[in-house]
Write a protein that holds these residues in place. Sequence first.
Motif, PDB file in Angstrom:
ATOM      1  N   LEU A  16       0.881  -0.958   0.155  1.00  0.00           N
ATOM      2  CA  LEU A  16       0.038  -0.066  -0.306  1.00  0.00           C
ATOM      3  C   LEU A  16       0.274   0.747  -0.136  1.00  0.00           C
ATOM      4  O   LEU A  16       0.469   2.376  -0.505  1.00  0.00           O
ATOM      5  CB  LEU A  16      -0.742  -0.497   1.543  1.00  0.00           C
ATOM      6  N   LEU A  57      -8.472  -6.204   2.883  1.00  0.00           N
ATOM      7  CA  LEU A  57      -7.014  -6.505   3.429  1.00  0.00           C
ATOM      8  C   LEU A  57      -7.372  -7.095   4.701  1.00  0.00           C
ATOM      9  O   LEU A  57      -6.827  -8.331   4.491  1.00  0.00           O
ATOM     10  CB  LEU A  57      -6.437  -5.118   4.218  1.00  0.00           C
ATOM     11  N   ALA A  93      -2.800  -4.822  -3.104  1.00  0.00           N
ATOM     12  CA  ALA A  93      -2.385  -4.998  -1.641  1.00  0.00           C
ATOM     13  C   ALA A  93      -1.558  -6.201  -1.653  1.00  0.00           C
ATOM     14  O   ALA A  93      -1.474  -6.381  -0.833  1.00  0.00           O
ATOM     15  CB  ALA A  93      -3.839  -4.491  -0.338  1.00  0.00           C
TER      16      ALA A  93
END
Length: 493
Positions: A16, A57, A93
């Motif tokens: 990120l 996430l 991610a």
Amino acid sequence: MTFADLNIEQDIVDALATKGITEPFPIQQQTIPLALTGQDIIGQAKTGTGKTFGFGLPLIQRLGAAPEPGVKALVVVPTRELAVQVTEDLELATANRPTTIVSIYGGKAYEGQIEQLKAGAQIVVGTPGRLIDLQRQRLLDLSKVQEVVLDEADRMLDLGFLSDIERIFQAVPAVRHTMLFSATMPAPIVALARRFMTRPVHIRATDPDEGLTQANIKHVIYRAHSLDKDEVIARILQAEGRGKTVIFTRTKRAAAKLVEELKDRGFNAAAVHGDLNQEQRERAMAAFKAGKRDVLIATDVAARGIDVDDVTHVINHTIPDDPDTYLHRAGRTGRAGKTGIAVTFVDWDDLHKWTLIDKALEFGIPEPVETYSSSPHLFTDLDIPAGTKGRLPGASSHAAEAGSSSPKRSGERRSGERSGSRSRTRTRSGGSQESAAPAPAEQTSGPDAAQPTAEGTTTDGAAKRRRRRRRRSGGNGSAEATASAPQSSGEGE
């Protein structure tokens, strides 16, 4: 606070950080810790608050650093554009992991999607129709899914996908981790959550009564004439500080017409609507996100995939049908804590719709001010420089050149038409008059002038054959006079 403070693993934090994403938004701060524990969650927040990473996430981390091949997580979204956007975020991610993501949606060939599934993709992001299609063909195995996310649930309801969602929930294991996200919570969505979720925690990222009147979005409502809207829009697009802009139309035809109009005025515009194929829509969206196009014209179906943080203006070319649609349109700007402006045009025939929206969202603007492209308040309301016209300077000069040459061309055309019409009159009027045309000149030179007239009158065909022979042989004085008469007439005009 950082993502590491929320117990997100370092490889994800590093991925990120490569895009400058280091501090979690409120919805992420509230969602991530609970989701990491396997708690079912209902997340309620307006679009643009970062909920994709809020569910993405924890989902990625719970699958493990090296998940086995096969579908382990399913993210269901209402539109193709949103599927592409969510996939891009999840790919960011997982940049430091072997986890693979596949987008499953209509409008693209099956083969590529099926190949990715067979190759062992662990996360599927898809729209209901194509997901069910592949699942029925036994090309998509949902029997080992551990994580299920339903994103933009209220939009699913609007598009009539509720029964499809129920089929998908019935195809995944009964024991699973489920997260549902929605900007609003209508009764059918609440019922869906009760039926398919286990003691979910309801998280609200903001005050539920805040509505759309938050300070970071300025709402401007005008009563506008349909024939003047393009002029008004062209001036708004030249406002001080104007960045990427999304313009919403009610119909595909209106979107296609507006994009051509704005291009003609010199603006760098693209369109996303149902008459374009999926490749064209994705290309337009990618150009908008990359900044190659700074104006995007869209219909409501495409709106949910416009996940761009630097949209400064949203313009409702036509008023939305209901408060929720207004909320979703305006939510394209003012994202990630930035400021934005939402401008809405209300047609005279649509005042009743605005009355409902105004009451529901408590704007306190029951009578939008009548506004034209020349209205002084338009310029002051939206920081448009005084004297701004409806075309960009380069486009204006080009249009001026075209305009200056246009009358000339049309004049030439009219001259040609007049010349041609007279020429055709001579032709249609018959051989006797054509052969008689040089007679006055011949009469002045002598008494023999009457002879050609008599010959032409009695034998039209013979006169024509003689003229053709004279032209082939180079002609004589009489033929030259006859041939030159129309030419000199045309040049004189």
